[in-house]
Design a protein around this motif. Structure first.
Motif, mmCIF file in Angstrom:
data_model
loop_
_atom_site.group_PDB
_atom_site.id
_atom_site.type_symbol
_atom_site.label_atom_id
_atom_site.label_comp_id
_atom_site.label_asym_id
_atom_site.label_seq_id
_atom_site.Cartn_x
_atom_site.Cartn_y
_atom_site.Cartn_z
ATOM 1 N N ALA A 48 9.111 -2.942 -3.795
ATOM 2 C CA ALA A 48 8.191 -1.812 -3.916
ATOM 3 C C ALA A 48 8.116 -1.142 -2.548
ATOM 4 O O ALA A 48 8.561 -1.712 -1.553
ATOM 5 C CB ALA A 48 6.805 -2.284 -4.368
ATOM 6 N N PRO A 49 7.569 0.073 -2.485
ATOM 7 C CA PRO A 49 7.492 0.755 -1.188
ATOM 8 C C PRO A 49 6.679 -0.025 -0.168
ATOM 9 O O PRO A 49 5.657 -0.631 -0.498
ATOM 10 C CB PRO A 49 6.812 2.083 -1.530
ATOM 11 N N LEU A 50 7.127 0.025 1.092
ATOM 12 C CA LEU A 50 6.389 -0.598 2.199
ATOM 13 C C LEU A 50 4.940 -0.135 2.208
ATOM 14 O O LEU A 50 4.027 -0.941 2.418
ATOM 15 C CB LEU A 50 7.007 -0.189 3.541
ATOM 16 N N ARG A 51 4.766 1.128 2.000
ATOM 17 C CA ARG A 51 3.425 1.697 2.004
ATOM 18 C C ARG A 51 2.506 0.954 1.029
ATOM 19 O O ARG A 51 1.333 0.682 1.334
ATOM 20 C CB ARG A 51 3.492 3.179 1.609
ATOM 21 N N ASP A 52 3.054 0.611 -0.126
ATOM 22 C CA ASP A 52 2.246 -0.055 -1.150
ATOM 23 C C ASP A 52 1.801 -1.441 -0.690
ATOM 24 O O ASP A 52 0.677 -1.867 -0.978
ATOM 25 C CB ASP A 52 3.046 -0.201 -2.445
ATOM 26 N N PHE A 53 2.702 -2.147 0.000
ATOM 27 C CA PHE A 53 2.313 -3.477 0.475
ATOM 28 C C PHE A 53 1.260 -3.364 1.568
ATOM 29 O O PHE A 53 0.326 -4.164 1.642
ATOM 30 C CB PHE A 53 3.532 -4.274 0.940
ATOM 31 N N ALA A 54 1.389 -2.338 2.404
ATOM 32 C CA ALA A 54 0.366 -2.119 3.430
ATOM 33 C C ALA A 54 -0.983 -1.834 2.773
ATOM 34 O O ALA A 54 -2.020 -2.335 3.215
ATOM 35 C CB ALA A 54 0.781 -0.968 4.345
ATOM 36 N N VAL A 55 -0.960 -1.038 1.721
ATOM 37 C CA VAL A 55 -2.198 -0.738 0.990
ATOM 38 C C VAL A 55 -2.795 -2.022 0.410
ATOM 39 O O VAL A 55 -4.007 -2.239 0.474
ATOM 40 C CB VAL A 55 -1.925 0.282 -0.148
ATOM 41 N N ALA A 56 -1.933 -2.875 -0.141
ATOM 42 C CA ALA A 56 -2.428 -4.128 -0.726
ATOM 43 C C ALA A 56 -3.196 -4.941 0.318
ATOM 44 O O ALA A 56 -4.296 -5.451 0.057
ATOM 45 C CB ALA A 56 -1.260 -4.939 -1.286
ATOM 46 N N PHE A 57 -2.619 -5.059 1.508
ATOM 47 C CA PHE A 57 -3.270 -5.863 2.541
ATOM 48 C C PHE A 57 -4.494 -5.152 3.123
ATOM 49 O O PHE A 57 -5.475 -5.790 3.514
ATOM 50 C CB PHE A 57 -2.262 -6.286 3.613
ATOM 51 N N ALA A 58 -4.455 -3.817 3.136
ATOM 52 C CA ALA A 58 -5.642 -3.075 3.587
ATOM 53 C C ALA A 58 -6.795 -3.275 2.608
ATOM 54 O O ALA A 58 -7.968 -3.364 2.999
ATOM 55 C CB ALA A 58 -5.314 -1.592 3.724
#
Lengths: 335, 335
Positions: A195-205
């Motif tokens: 999945a997009p990197l951005r999405d994983f960053a959002v998950a952790f945020a």
């Protein structure tokens, strides 16, 4: 359009090698605070999302049922180094459900750290599945299946309830469905979804801030983060980068490596999440970039810590006689 | 302008990681037969030019004086794996001039191959300088200094006659002066000079064809190539890529790895030389690309061999349970 060079290796006055990649630093509202490269290209997060995959261990009540300690929870999120402490703990976790190494389906491998593997050789040992860096995660999977009365065999398969739960948690946290088109098989045989990197960053945020998460899930995730931050050795091992990053700012940084140059993490006090990928998969580069990105996240709010992490992003390189030959340095573009 | 992606790692249906780089395949007239990326950007060739650095060992008469065998000459060009055979031979070479391990200035390191290092650990051994992958090259340096009656101590310094001779050979073969601006310190403490990839390919093409070389130098170089092709194990070690590449076409391929993703080599019957650099320094990529480039060089002239090398450039990747997860594949752009 290629990703920018984010990490360089120098020798003398020249750049000898370079690593391109992308990163996203996101706040609790899902806003990109800092980023570089193509943060929308699908990336396999690999082990960097082990904590997300461990959320069902807590949510189902399995962790409480089996009396898992913080060290156990940290091991359940680990890419551990296969040191005696890790191996012992993984076996002890399995034993809580009357299981042993034969229940694991992750496969065996020698410890990746050379000195750890040499120590085993000196003791005349050969690795079993407990030494697999994922054995803690798999022990967590098995404890959850045992708690739910599910079939143990085949727990690594994509349609097994254990993997279906893990996938559902990730989908919920990234706000996106993960289909078979983006599915691969991980090193330890479970499915892994790109999945997009951005999405994983959002998950952790979201985990850092609590925003957008159902309260029970937010609490389960936070307890896992707290366990890893309290007990980072179980999650990693002697001399490992994740250990250094998390010991540099106890309770303020969760950072988890993933194979092929990935890092995900969060800063709980700042409510920020991050994800990064080095295009070529190099660990030396993902580690330097993680330090640089954490330094950026610390920013003006924590200047002393920002400096500590910035120093970790710029490492002298020496040769076999200890002579300095150059440097490994991560440099974020201005954004 | 960035270098093209030449090697990809896949997982499932997706590209997981990618490696950019450049390569040059050159004929005896110095003409670029095939190329990609920026072949004019300076690159540190590292160990890929050990054979060039060994030419003085032969030219000065040291090799003949000390009765060096083909296995010895191959070790003098080696990045060996530090296996018992390599260590024994390096010690024996030094002994021919009444020297021992204490004369070496390369530093010590554990063998890079995990199983070799574990075997040493099982035997209760720790590495000395003989285990350094460069110890054969350094033994050759010391034998040359001893033959010429030069001071032994400090033979790794840039102004020592040993290093001055090595630099002069490389300058002659690439047709370019190497100045301090492009000088770095190598892992084994000798100086290393950066120059365009194209130039290193030309150097090896000259050796392959004999063109543009003074006859004594051409013969010295050819004898070293012959020794390495006859005895590739001394130059490398068990399971090493250089060994596989050279054993796949005995007498037809010389291929030598260099740290940070470099390969140089030549095809003597075709009169071709090549050099390649993976931008990020990854060995998995340089090895795959070397196979692909040799396949291209074999071209229509050697279809069966071309197919053998093309197969080596496209390798299935498996996980800890032996399940195929994807592939590592080098793909040359059409040129």
């Amino acid at each position: 359009m290629e990703n920018p060079v984010l990490v360089e290796v120098t020798r003398g006055e020249l750049v000898e090698s370079m690593h391109r990649g992308a990163f996203a630093l996101v706040d609790g509202d899902g806003r990109l605070v800092a980023g570089a490269g193509d943060v929308d290209r699908p990336v396999f997060p690999r082990s960097a999302v082990k904590l997300l995959q461990a959320i069902p261990l807590v949510e189902t009540g399995a962790a409480a049922r089996f009396g898992l300690s913080e060290k156990d929870l940290s091991l359940a999120c680990a890419s551990h180094s296969g040191e005696p402490e890790h191996v012992r703990r993984a076996a002890a976790m399995l034993d809580k459900a009357g299981l042993d190494e034969t229940a694991l389906e992750c496969g065996s491998h020698w410890p990746g750290e050379a000195e750890v593997s040499r120590d085993m050789a000196r003791r005349g040992e050969t690795p079993c599945q407990l030494h697999n860096n994922c054995s803690g995660k798999h022990a967590g999977f098995l404890l959850t299946a045992a708690h739910r009365g599910e079939e143990i065999a085949g727990y690594v398969g994509p349609n097994h309830p254990v993997q279906v739960r893990a996938k559902a948690v990730i989908e919920d946290l990234i706000g996106r469905s993960l289909n078979v088109d983006v599915c691969g098989t991980d090193g330890c045989s479970i499915p892994t979804y790109a999945a997009p990197l951005r999405d994983f960053a959002v998950a952790f945020a979201r985990i850092a801030s609590g925003n957008g998460l159902e309260p029970q899930r937010a609490e389960a995730a936070r307890s896992l983060v707290a366990a890893c931050m309290a007990e980072p050795f179980e999650m990693s091992g002697t001399g490992r980068a994740c250990l250094k990053l998390m010991q540099a700012a106890p309770g303020k940084v969760f950072a988890k490596t993933g194979a092929e140059g990935v890092y995900c993490g969060l800063l709980p006090e700042l409510g920020l999440g991050f994800a990064l990928k080095i295009d070529d998969g190099a660990r030396r580069a993902s580690e330097a970039l993680a330090a640089a990105l954490i330094a950026r996240a610390m920013g003006d709010g924590e200047p002393a810590l920002a400096e500590t992490f910035a120093a970790m992003a710029n490492e002298d390189l020496t040769n076999w006689r200890g002579t300095r030959t150059g440097a490994l340095r991560a440099t974020l573009p201005r954004s």
